[in-house]
Design a protein around this motif. Structure first.
Motif: not given
Length: 261
Positions: A201, A209-210, A213-214, A216-218
């Motif tokens: 990552i 990365r954004i 993140s958006l 899988y995490y957000e």
């Protein structure tokens, strides 16, 4: 995230009735209680899939995954059922897609070539590589490379569900499931997996990365990410594909090292 339907008994009571007394009515209520999970996962899985993939088929396979999760889940261990069930539901949907041969072999071969290119170049250069460098390695133009990314976008939706070794059924994600008793080998593999993902990552570009993140995490959809980043959905899809292929290359490299040691 999910608002399950209300039931006559509490969630804890339903699990107790089903697991300890094999109460079929309690099982039915648990299925109904968690059905929104199937809809949620199918909506996310449908993103970027070909139009010929039926949403109803995804949902049907997802329901089977939910039932399997309810059968196998141990409520006494204090784990989050929603997380466990989500992976089971996704796995069932992916199994259904694979049985339907939804991705042509040529597309999978392109994905494998790009994955190997990232792994080789980043190991050689010890940094994140550019599209131009990957294109040169593959002996294609940058425009052709972007087209290849667009074609293989659908294969990256389930990439982390692929087996760690081709001859085995254990997936990369299965290594993240909490187990009651973990042997030393498992702990070592889990440690290296996390370290590899972290390093992988870190090597992604800022935009990649954004997107990761958006997504899988957000838990935003690709279209929502496109709005946030002021980019086209196709561009977001390409960024997602490149990020996943980079991570897959890193994981495959780690797998080979583990097998050699």
């Amino acid at each position: 995230m999910i608002q399950p339907k209300t039931t006559r008994m509490s969630n804890v009571e339903l699990w107790q009735q089903w697991k300890e007394h094999r109460d079929i009515e309690a099982k039915k209520q648990l299925i109904e209680y968690y059905l929104p999970l199937v809809e949620y996962v199918s909506n996310r899985m449908a993103i970027g899939l070909p139009k010929n993939v039926s949403k109803d088929d995804l949902t049907s396979n997802g329901v089977m995954g939910l039932i399997d999760a309810i059968e196998k889940f141990d409520h006494r261990r204090g784990l989050q059922f929603e997380t466990y069930a989500s992976w089971r539901i996704r796995g069932a949907m992916i199994d259904g897609l694979r049985q339907g041969d939804w991705v042509p072999r040529s597309v999978r071969e392109k994905a494998k070539k790009i994955e190997e290119a990232y792994a080789h170049l980043e190991q050689q250069l010890l940094r994140s590589v550019t599209d131009a460098e990957v294109s040169a390695y593959l002996n294609v133009s940058e425009r052709e490379f972007q087209q290849m990314l667009q074609e293989i976008a659908v294969t990256t939706v389930c990439s982390l569900e692929d087996p760690i070794r081709e001859e085995e059924s254990e997936t990369r994600l299965s290594m993240l499931v909490d187990e009651k008793a973990k042997n030393p080998d498992y702990k070592v593999q889990e440690h290296f997996l996390k370290e590899t993902l972290i390093k992988g990552i870190e090597r992604l570009t800022e935009k990649e990365r954004i997107v990761i993140s958006l997504f899988y995490y957000e838990e935003l959809s690709l279209s929502e990410i496109a709005e946030v980043m002021s980019l086209s959905p196709s561009r977001i899809s390409q960024l997602h594909s490149k990020a996943i292929l980079r991570l897959r290359g890193a994981l495959d490299k780690q797998k080979k090292q583990l097998l050699e040691n």
